[in-house]
Enzyme design. Structure first.
Site, short mmCIF file in Angstrom:
data_model
loop_
_atom_site.label_atom_id
_atom_site.label_comp_id
_atom_site.label_asym_id
_atom_site.label_seq_id
_atom_site.Cartn_x
_atom_site.Cartn_y
_atom_site.Cartn_z
N SER A 255 0.81 -1.21 0.00
CA SER A 255 0.00 0.00 0.00
C SER A 255 0.84 1.26 0.00
O SER A 255 1.80 1.39 0.74
CB SER A 255 -0.98 -0.03 1.18
OG SER A 255 -0.62 0.92 2.14
N LYS A 256 0.44 2.14 -0.89
CA LYS A 256 1.14 3.41 -1.04
C LYS A 256 1.02 4.20 0.26
O LYS A 256 1.97 4.83 0.71
CB LYS A 256 0.48 4.17 -2.19
CG LYS A 256 1.38 5.16 -2.87
CD LYS A 256 0.63 5.81 -4.01
CE LYS A 256 0.91 7.29 -4.05
NZ LYS A 256 -0.14 8.07 -4.67
N ARG A 257 -0.18 4.11 0.86
CA ARG A 257 -0.40 4.87 2.10
C ARG A 257 0.48 4.39 3.25
O ARG A 257 0.92 5.16 4.07
CB ARG A 257 -1.87 4.79 2.49
CG ARG A 257 -2.54 6.12 2.37
CD ARG A 257 -3.78 6.29 3.23
NE ARG A 257 -4.03 5.20 4.14
CZ ARG A 257 -5.15 4.49 4.17
NH1 ARG A 257 -6.10 4.74 3.31
NH2 ARG A 257 -5.31 3.53 5.05
#
Ligand code: GLU
Length: 486
Positions: A255-257
């Site tokens: 996940s980028k987050r």
């Protein structure tokens, strides 16, 4: 595989970051081309202008340059098959869409929004999959001419055969067959004259002479339609190599987050680019033996698409850590020092500390650079700690004998004028001998008193040398005080 030169491409959409899975695709495409003395092409797939991100193409150039995946043709360096940016190729797609109509592989569709919406509702009510019903494919030549003449807006749709099966071979996933009746007559050219993503992709792969298409397995389901396009044009179908996804766990995506999805995330965490690339190579590919450490050149030598696995690759951060540590140890001390400096500066402001000494201590212990500040958080200011830190089973220390030994060491150290690692070593070891105690019974309490921590880069002697006489004496006195209060 045909006899022609191998040409692979990396065809990223400019999203503004380089997902680990995308970098892996780029790497495999590079390796496949280079292992056959072929060409590696960069094409920017920016047909989806709504998703345009400022500076996103630069991220792609920068990552490829940093990781050494040098392309032979691309928007920035040109080549015989340009332009290499899809937004500069609009006229080409229109021309080919019209050509496909002539060849019978596509047709003009004049259906307006209302009709399509009605169709959708009917299909929903009937509980059947949503699909264009082919209405305009049945218009007569004259009807089409008349509509075109009167300027009715149109799209161009792919004409999928009503029956039969489309079969294609993927080098990783094997032979896949799909009933044509399940495929939709998708739009190839929109009413604004711009291509849809899938159409531009196929036209470009053909026109750029791509022999091997390497991409993520999320494109497997579109491949039958791509195949039908190649067939309708009478073009040679490239070799398909779809790579399984890279996952955080069996069920979770990177996940980028959470900061674990992109190349930049790992650079920011202090991983070396060589280690990242080496690790990514092994995500779903195996050289067929137990080697794990590869330079890019060695990967070119070893790469074979037969080593690509079809099960999802799970990102194993511990393995990346291990590899990164190996790469860090391959750096010279000077190289390590230079890379570590910014991280020292985050933790240390005391100008009297000789940072090169820290590099000597950390070079063999560092897993990744971003771990460094936390390892040095005791240097500027001694952290608060309790007497229990002086308990060490293996060293046979406890608060009582630690107090005794710190008290014995204090005057000896106060007397020492030539404060070097060597003289500290000699002084403390003769004290140990005189006291008739185990080494650790003097050195552990000193380490704790100097750092307030259990785990430090280096032991008591190295820390005393690093902190200098004045600060070391002060901290030992503090340790004695703390143990006396107890
Ligand atoms: N532009 C696509 C992406 O960024 C790649 C498609 C392909 O390689 O065929 O995911």
């Amino acid at each position: 595989m045909s006899n022609s030169q191998v040409r692979t491409r990396f065809a990223p959409s400019p999203t503004g970051y380089m997902h680990v899975g995308n970098l892996r695709t780029a790497l495999y495409a590079y390796l496949l081309a280079k292992s056959h003395n072929g060409k590696f092409i960069l094409r920017i797939e920016d047909t989806d202008q709504e998703r345009y991100v400022e500076g996103a193409i630069d991220v792609i150039y920068k990552t490829l340059a940093e990781t050494g995946l040098k392309h032979d043709e691309g928007p920035d360096i040109g080549g015989d098959y340009g332009p290499y940016i899809q937004s500069e190729r609009k006229h080409i797609y229109k021309e080919y869409a019209e050509k496909l109509v002539e060849l019978g592989g596509a047709y003009y569709c004049f259906c307006d929004k209302e009709r399509l919406e009605q169709l959708r509702q009917q299909q929903e009510a009937a509980n059947v999959a949503h699909k264009y019903d082919g209405y305009c494919s049945r218009l007569s030549k004259e009807e089409i001419e008349a509509r075109l003449k009167s300027g009715i807006p149109y799209v161009i749709r792919q004409k999928i055969p009503n029956d039969g099966v489309t079969t294609f071979k993927d080098e990783v996933f094997g032979t896949i067959s799909v009933e044509n009746s399940t495929l939709d007559d998708n739009i190839l050219l929109k009413s604004d004259g711009l291509p849809t993503y899938n159409f531009a992709n196929v036209v470009d792969d053909h026109l750029m002479g791509i022999t091997h298409v390497i991409r993520g397995s999320e494109y497997l389901s579109s491949t039958p339609k791509y195949n039908l396009l190649y067939e309708a044009f009478g073009w040679e179908i490239p070799t398909y190599i779809h790579c399984p996804p890279v996952m955080k766990s069996a069920t979770k995506k990177l996940s980028k987050r959470e900061g674990d999805a992109s190349y930049e995330d790992f650079i920011a965490k202090g991983y070396l680019k060589e280690a990242i690339l080496n690790y990514i190579a092994l995500l779903g590919w195996s050289p067929g033996d137990d080697r794990e450490i590869f330079t890019l050149e060695e990967l070119v030598e070893a790469f074979d698409i037969k080593g690509i696995s079809k099960s999802p690759a799970i990102f194993d951060i511990q393995k990346l850590d291990w590899l990164n540590g190996e790469y860090i140890r391959k750096l010279s001390l000077d190289e390590f020092h230079e890379k570590a400096l910014p991280y020292y500066k985050k933790a240390i402001s005391n100008p009297n500390i000789d940072l090169y000494k820290i590099s000597k201590l950390l070079h063999t212990r560092t897993v990744k650079f971003s771990d460094i500040p936390a390892m040095l958080d005791f240097i500027d200011v001694l952290p608060e700690y309790g007497p229990e830190l002086y308990i060490h089973k293996k060293m046979k220390t406890n608060p009582e004998n630690s107090l005794e030994n710190l008290k014995a060491a204090l005057p000896v150290l106060e007397e020492l004028d030539n404060w070097t690692e060597e003289s500290l070593h000699n002084t403390l070891f003769s004290l140990i001998e005189k006291l008739g105690v185990k080494n650790g019974q003097v050195l552990w309490p000193i380490r704790v008193a100097l750092s307030g921590k259990e785990s430090t880069p280096g032991g008591g002697i190295e820390l005393a040398d690093l902190l200098g006489k004045e600060e070391s004496i002060k901290r030992i006195k503090k340790g004695i005080e703390l143990l006396e209060i107890k």
